[in-house]
Motif scaffolding. Sequence first.
Motif, short mmCIF file in Angstrom:
data_model
loop_
_atom_site.label_atom_id
_atom_site.label_comp_id
_atom_site.label_asym_id
_atom_site.label_seq_id
_atom_site.Cartn_x
_atom_site.Cartn_y
_atom_site.Cartn_z
N ALA A 109 -15.74 8.76 -1.27
CA ALA A 109 -16.06 10.03 -1.91
C ALA A 109 -15.20 10.22 -3.17
CB ALA A 109 -15.81 11.18 -0.94
N TYR A 110 -15.78 10.82 -4.18
CA TYR A 110 -15.08 11.07 -5.44
C TYR A 110 -13.80 11.86 -5.20
CZ TYR A 110 -14.40 12.76 -10.24
OH TYR A 110 -13.88 13.05 -11.47
N ALA A 111 -13.88 12.87 -4.35
CA ALA A 111 -12.71 13.70 -4.08
C ALA A 111 -11.59 12.89 -3.44
CB ALA A 111 -13.09 14.88 -3.18
N ASP A 112 -11.96 11.95 -2.58
CA ASP A 112 -10.94 11.11 -1.94
C ASP A 112 -10.30 10.16 -2.94
OD1 ASP A 112 -11.43 12.31 0.48
OD2 ASP A 112 -12.79 10.74 1.20
N ALA A 113 -11.10 9.66 -3.88
CA ALA A 113 -10.54 8.79 -4.92
C ALA A 113 -9.56 9.56 -5.79
CB ALA A 113 -11.67 8.22 -5.78
N VAL A 114 -9.91 10.77 -6.16
CA VAL A 114 -9.00 11.60 -6.96
C VAL A 114 -7.73 11.91 -6.17
CG1 VAL A 114 -8.73 13.86 -8.06
CG2 VAL A 114 -10.86 12.58 -8.35
N PHE A 115 -7.89 12.22 -4.88
CA PHE A 115 -6.73 12.49 -4.02
C PHE A 115 -5.76 11.33 -4.05
CE2 PHE A 115 -4.44 12.31 -0.05
CZ PHE A 115 -4.08 13.64 0.21
N ASN A 116 -6.28 10.11 -3.89
CA ASN A 116 -5.40 8.95 -3.86
C ASN A 116 -4.78 8.64 -5.21
OD1 ASN A 116 -6.28 8.45 -1.05
ND2 ASN A 116 -5.38 6.43 -1.43
N LEU A 117 -5.52 8.88 -6.28
CA LEU A 117 -4.94 8.69 -7.61
C LEU A 117 -3.72 9.58 -7.79
CD1 LEU A 117 -8.12 8.45 -9.87
CD2 LEU A 117 -6.40 6.68 -9.56
N SER A 118 -3.84 10.84 -7.40
CA SER A 118 -2.72 11.77 -7.57
C SER A 118 -1.55 11.39 -6.68
CB SER A 118 -3.17 13.21 -7.28
OG SER A 118 -3.51 13.37 -5.91
N ARG A 119 -1.83 10.98 -5.44
CA ARG A 119 -0.74 10.62 -4.52
C ARG A 119 -0.07 9.32 -4.93
NH1 ARG A 119 -2.64 14.96 -3.59
NH2 ARG A 119 -2.29 16.18 -1.69
N ALA A 120 -0.84 8.35 -5.43
CA ALA A 120 -0.23 7.09 -5.88
C ALA A 120 0.68 7.33 -7.07
CB ALA A 120 -1.32 6.08 -6.22
N ALA A 121 0.24 8.16 -8.00
CA ALA A 121 1.08 8.48 -9.15
C ALA A 121 2.34 9.21 -8.70
CB ALA A 121 0.30 9.33 -10.15
N LEU A 122 2.18 10.14 -7.77
CA LEU A 122 3.32 10.88 -7.24
C LEU A 122 4.28 9.95 -6.51
CD1 LEU A 122 4.68 13.63 -6.70
CD2 LEU A 122 3.27 13.81 -4.62
N ASN A 167 0.83 -1.21 0.00
CA ASN A 167 0.00 0.00 0.00
C ASN A 167 0.86 1.26 0.00
OD1 ASN A 167 -2.28 -1.66 0.14
ND2 ASN A 167 -2.39 -1.51 2.36
N LEU A 168 1.80 1.37 0.96
CA LEU A 168 2.70 2.52 1.06
C LEU A 168 1.93 3.83 1.14
CD1 LEU A 168 5.35 1.42 -1.61
CD2 LEU A 168 5.19 0.76 0.80
N GLY A 169 0.76 3.77 1.76
CA GLY A 169 -0.10 4.95 1.87
C GLY A 169 -1.20 4.89 0.85
N PRO A 170 -1.05 5.58 -0.28
CA PRO A 170 -2.17 5.70 -1.24
C PRO A 170 -2.30 4.53 -2.20
CG PRO A 170 -0.31 6.97 -2.03
CD PRO A 170 0.07 6.46 -0.66
N GLY A 171 -1.30 3.65 -2.29
CA GLY A 171 -1.31 2.61 -3.32
C GLY A 171 -2.02 1.34 -2.89
N PHE A 172 -3.25 1.47 -2.44
CA PHE A 172 -3.99 0.34 -1.88
C PHE A 172 -4.09 -0.81 -2.87
CE2 PHE A 172 -8.08 -1.80 -0.89
CZ PHE A 172 -7.75 -2.29 0.35
#
Length: 300
Positions: free
Chosen positions: A195-208, A20-25
């Motif tokens: 929530a949609y906003a949380d999904a977007v948040f995690n997408l950006s953090r996982a890519a980062l 996972n490493l945080g956002p990479g569930f």
Amino acid sequence: MGAFSTGPQATVRVPATSANLGPGFDSLGLALDLCDEVTAEATSGTAITVEVEGEGVGTVPSDERHLVAAAMLRTFASLDLAPPGLKLKCRNRIPHARGLGSSSAAIVAGIMLADALAGAGMTRGQKLALAGEIEGHPDNVAPCLLGGFTIAYSTEDGAKAVALDPSPRIHPWVYIPQSRGLTSVARAALPERVAYADAVFNLSRAALLVAAVSRQPSRLFEATDDRLHQRFRASGMPESTRLLQQLRASGTAAAISGAGPTVLALAIDDAEVPEAPAGFERRRLEVAGGAAQVATVVSE
């Protein structure tokens, strides 16, 4: 089924992992240089015995129910081979039920040992697909099998993964609690919708995080933030959640390791990380860069 005609002994080393490493569930994972070593010997008859040293002594099964043995039997079945009797010796260093991939290590060990004893020549892709099928999700089995930093994903053809070399400036620390956790319990705490906003948040953090681990460690703190799973699991591991909050408040890139309750911190260069609170053991590890290996194969 075909007859089992090779053997009789092989040894494999498999690393711990942090997923996972945080956002990479269920997607991102890191191999750690804390390894279990398992020796399998083919014997006459059909009996299966398991001897354990270290972690799990007196608590894990000593027969075909042991996860390494079960993974071996599953692999033999996939190869259409009738299995031999088996004698296993497990030297366990990976803590059990702590979020460091002990079950994935056992599964990968079983697949690799069965393949080695049978002389089947399974590809890494075949091993990964089978390991992901047994485990149910590929984020831990991928780094265990491939080493380094991995991005795992599932397809109609099974689990697949890409392995990347993490920056040599990154040094993992783990805070291992005395308490244990169960992946099934942690997963049960997750909501069916986010929530949609949380999904977007995690997408950006996982890519980062992919960029941070591979090329830009200075981005690690932002990249290890998460809104998808850790907060929902917090009530089941309050001490670990409190430690995670303290580490991040100090500016340390930290996340719950796998399903917990171990906490992972990623330090840059020789940066120090905070001391462990009561009830936790702080341990510095390194990234296991190489793939899991069959160390020896001895034939009669």
